[in-house]
Design an enzyme around this catalytic site. Structure first.
Site, PDB file in Angstrom:
ATOM      1  N   LEU A 189     -31.073  18.331 -26.566  1.00 26.73           N
ATOM      2  CA  LEU A 189     -30.961  16.991 -25.994  1.00 26.73           C
ATOM      3  C   LEU A 189     -31.981  16.008 -26.570  1.00 26.73           C
ATOM      4  O   LEU A 189     -31.803  14.787 -26.459  1.00 26.73           O
ATOM      5  CB  LEU A 189     -31.122  17.121 -24.469  1.00 26.73           C
TER       6      LEU A 189
ATOM      7  N   ASP B 103     -26.581  12.213 -34.966  1.00 21.03           N
ATOM      8  CA  ASP B 103     -27.438  13.052 -35.804  1.00 21.03           C
ATOM      9  C   ASP B 103     -26.744  13.444 -37.113  1.00 21.03           C
ATOM     10  O   ASP B 103     -25.532  13.643 -37.147  1.00 21.03           O
ATOM     11  CB  ASP B 103     -27.824  14.317 -35.018  1.00 21.03           C
TER      12      ASP B 103
ATOM     13  N   ARG C 129     -23.167  15.679 -29.277  1.00 16.09           N
ATOM     14  CA  ARG C 129     -24.143  15.719 -30.373  1.00 16.09           C
ATOM     15  C   ARG C 129     -23.488  16.324 -31.608  1.00 16.09           C
ATOM     16  O   ARG C 129     -23.324  17.546 -31.702  1.00 16.09           O
ATOM     17  CB  ARG C 129     -25.386  16.534 -30.002  1.00 16.09           C
TER      18      ARG C 129
ATOM     19  N   HIS D  50     -28.172   6.352 -43.090  1.00 16.98           N
ATOM     20  CA  HIS D  50     -28.263   5.510 -41.891  1.00 16.98           C
ATOM     21  C   HIS D  50     -27.320   4.308 -41.989  1.00 16.98           C
ATOM     22  O   HIS D  50     -26.764   3.863 -40.988  1.00 16.98           O
ATOM     23  CB  HIS D  50     -29.710   5.043 -41.674  1.00 16.98           C
TER      24      HIS D  50
ATOM     25  N   THR E  71     -38.553   7.378 -29.338  1.00 18.43           N
ATOM     26  CA  THR E  71     -39.983   7.031 -29.347  1.00 18.43           C
ATOM     27  C   THR E  71     -40.721   7.867 -30.400  1.00 18.43           C
ATOM     28  O   THR E  71     -41.772   7.470 -30.888  1.00 18.43           O
ATOM     29  CB  THR E  71     -40.618   7.281 -27.947  1.00 18.43           C
ATOM     30  N   GLU E  72     -40.141   9.008 -30.754  1.00 21.79           N
ATOM     31  CA  GLU E  72     -40.769   9.887 -31.766  1.00 21.79           C
ATOM     32  C   GLU E  72     -40.420   9.440 -33.199  1.00 21.79           C
ATOM     33  O   GLU E  72     -41.103   9.805 -34.158  1.00 21.79           O
ATOM     34  CB  GLU E  72     -40.315  11.344 -31.591  1.00 21.79           C
ATOM     35  N   ASN E  73     -39.357   8.666 -33.362  1.00 27.35           N
ATOM     36  CA  ASN E  73     -38.900   8.297 -34.709  1.00 27.35           C
ATOM     37  C   ASN E  73     -39.879   7.381 -35.460  1.00 27.35           C
ATOM     38  O   ASN E  73     -39.776   7.221 -36.674  1.00 27.35           O
ATOM     39  CB  ASN E  73     -37.514   7.638 -34.674  1.00 27.35           C
ATOM     40  N   TRP E  74     -40.857   6.795 -34.747  1.00 30.31           N
ATOM     41  CA  TRP E  74     -41.857   5.965 -35.436  1.00 30.31           C
ATOM     42  C   TRP E  74     -42.647   6.786 -36.446  1.00 30.31           C
ATOM     43  O   TRP E  74     -43.258   6.239 -37.352  1.00 30.31           O
ATOM     44  CB  TRP E  74     -42.834   5.330 -34.427  1.00 30.31           C
TER      45      TRP E  74
ATOM     46  N   ASN F 233     -27.413  11.882 -40.327  1.00 30.20           N
ATOM     47  CA  ASN F 233     -27.313  10.848 -41.380  1.00 30.20           C
ATOM     48  C   ASN F 233     -28.049  11.256 -42.655  1.00 30.20           C
ATOM     49  O   ASN F 233     -27.542  11.073 -43.767  1.00 30.20           O
ATOM     50  CB  ASN F 233     -27.931   9.533 -40.903  1.00 30.20           C
TER      51      ASN F 233
ATOM     52  N   ARG G  59     -31.990   8.977 -47.819  1.00 29.77           N
ATOM     53  CA  ARG G  59     -31.682   9.105 -46.390  1.00 29.77           C
ATOM     54  C   ARG G  59     -31.225   7.778 -45.785  1.00 29.77           C
ATOM     55  O   ARG G  59     -30.363   7.736 -44.921  1.00 29.77           O
ATOM     56  CB  ARG G  59     -32.925   9.589 -45.636  1.00 29.77           C
TER      57      ARG G  59
HETATM   58  C1  FPP Z   1     -30.494  10.995 -36.802  1.00 28.68           C
HETATM   59  O1  FPP Z   1     -30.116  11.455 -38.073  1.00 28.68           O
HETATM   60  C2  FPP Z   1     -30.259   9.565 -36.731  1.00 28.68           C
HETATM   61  C3  FPP Z   1     -31.205   8.642 -36.481  1.00 28.68           C
HETATM   62  C4  FPP Z   1     -32.629   8.979 -36.240  1.00 28.68           C
HETATM   63  C5  FPP Z   1     -30.887   7.203 -36.472  1.00 28.68           C
HETATM   64  C6  FPP Z   1     -29.526   6.792 -35.965  1.00 28.68           C
HETATM   65  C7  FPP Z   1     -29.322   5.388 -36.347  1.00 28.68           C
HETATM   66  C8  FPP Z   1     -28.208   4.825 -36.848  1.00 28.68           C
HETATM   67  C9  FPP Z   1     -26.927   5.537 -36.928  1.00 28.68           C
HETATM   68  C10 FPP Z   1     -28.204   3.436 -37.381  1.00 28.68           C
HETATM   69  C11 FPP Z   1     -28.800   2.327 -36.570  1.00 28.68           C
HETATM   70  C12 FPP Z   1     -28.182   2.132 -35.251  1.00 28.68           C
HETATM   71  C13 FPP Z   1     -27.586   1.005 -34.799  1.00 28.68           C
HETATM   72  C14 FPP Z   1     -27.265   0.928 -33.353  1.00 28.68           C
HETATM   73  C15 FPP Z   1     -27.227  -0.121 -35.656  1.00 28.68           C
HETATM   74  P1  FPP Z   1     -31.214  12.091 -39.023  1.00 28.68           P
HETATM   75  O2  FPP Z   1     -31.686  11.077 -39.963  1.00 28.68           O
HETATM   76  O3  FPP Z   1     -32.247  12.756 -38.197  1.00 28.68           O
HETATM   77  O4  FPP Z   1     -30.352  13.137 -39.793  1.00 28.68           O
HETATM   78  P2  FPP Z   1     -30.813  14.526 -40.367  1.00 28.68           P
HETATM   79  O5  FPP Z   1     -30.950  15.440 -39.184  1.00 28.68           O
HETATM   80  O6  FPP Z   1     -29.684  14.898 -41.258  1.00 28.68           O
HETATM   81  O7  FPP Z   1     -32.090  14.307 -41.104  1.00 28.68           O
END
Ligand code: FPP
Length: 243
Positions: free
Chosen positions: A198, A24, A191, A41, A70-73, A26, A37
């Site tokens: 979680l 978490d 985390r 990633h 599943t929610e990230n879509w 990124n 953003r």
């Molecule tokens: C949460 O950070 C992170 C994700 C939803 C994606 C995690 C994916 C990767 C690290 C890259 C791809 C994975 C592989 C296995 C190659 P966020 O974007 O929700 O961060 P924020 O809370 O700061 O917005």
């Protein structure tokens, strides 16, 4: 140059067998730098590869990463697209690291991926299926409730077909119908990123896990941070033996 040898931060018998990581922070990491953003990633994915290799070096046997829920879509199309492309890139690259002998397993519902990515997951699982050094679970299109519901459905189907008696449904049998089949329960759930929840990740598998939260954003969560989490885990676990 000789390959660098890393020492585990605690004695081998105190290492967690299965570590799970919610990657978490990124987006915030990128925002702090005035970048989009998706750049966060990209850095997060680089870090994923670095830590995966480090964990292997120090003798972790199972590690699971939450890459896409599943929610990230629901995120904007360009972000979803960027995450899918990062998975494509790193699954392809995994073939350059075959000497590492890491078994890769998809934790998630493969049906919703585009055909090429679905095929990539199928191939990597097959091609690394015999590797014994470490198992890496990549949770993608993953949701714990979805996973447990799916397991319940499979068992119900077996009962309907007369192949299973309801009283034969045990915790072990249910575990065998989860994506993590054959993997031990999570010992240490990490985390980074400042949130303490979680988020529907490995609910069943974390029944007895120790939790470690920290404010470091995922792209900055390096091997020293992982060591710190493991040392904290060993310290907590050690207390079980005493008063
Ligand atoms: C949460 O950070 C992170 C994700 C939803 C994606 C995690 C994916 C990767 C690290 C890259 C791809 C994975 C592989 C296995 C190659 P966020 O974007 O929700 O961060 P924020 O809370 O700061 O917005």
């Amino acid at each position: 140059m000789a390959k660098k040898k890393y020492e585990p931060p605690v004695p081998a018998d105190m290492m967690p067998q299965h570590i799970a990581i919610i990657m978490d922070g990124n987006g915030r990491w990128a925002k702090k730098r005035g970048m989009p953003r998706t750049y966060g990633h990209v850095q997060g994915a680089r870090n994923f590869r670095k830590l995966l290799r480090y964990a292997r070096e120090i003798g972790v046997k199972y590690i699971s990463f939450y890459a896409f829920s599943t929610e990230n879509w629901k995120r904007p199309d360009d972000e979803v697209h960027a995450l899918m492309n990062l998975m494509r890139k790193y699954l392809k690259e995994a073939y350059d690291y075959f000497d590492d002998r890491v078994r890769v397993v998809l934790l998630g519902d493969r049906e919703d991926f585009e055909a090429d990515l679905r095929q990539q997951f199928t191939d990597i699982e097959k091609d690394t299926g015999e590797f014994e050094k470490m198992t890496a679970g990549i949770a993608a299109n993953y949701g714990s409730r979805h996973e447990i519901t799916g397991a319940a459905r499979q068992l119900a189907q077996l009962v309907k077909e007369g192949k299973l008696e309801p009283e034969d449904i045990t915790e072990e049998l249910l575990s065998d119908h989860l994506y993590t089949k054959g993997m031990p329960d999570v010992d240490l759930m990490i985390r980074p990123g400042g949130e303490q929840r979680l988020s529907n990740f490995l609910l069943w598998q974390c029944a007895y896990a120790e939790f470690y939260f920290c404010d470091t954003l995922w792209p900055d969560f390096d091997s020293k941070e992982l060591d710190k989490a493991i040392v904290e885990f060993a310290r907590r676990t050690r207390r079980f033996g005493g008063l």
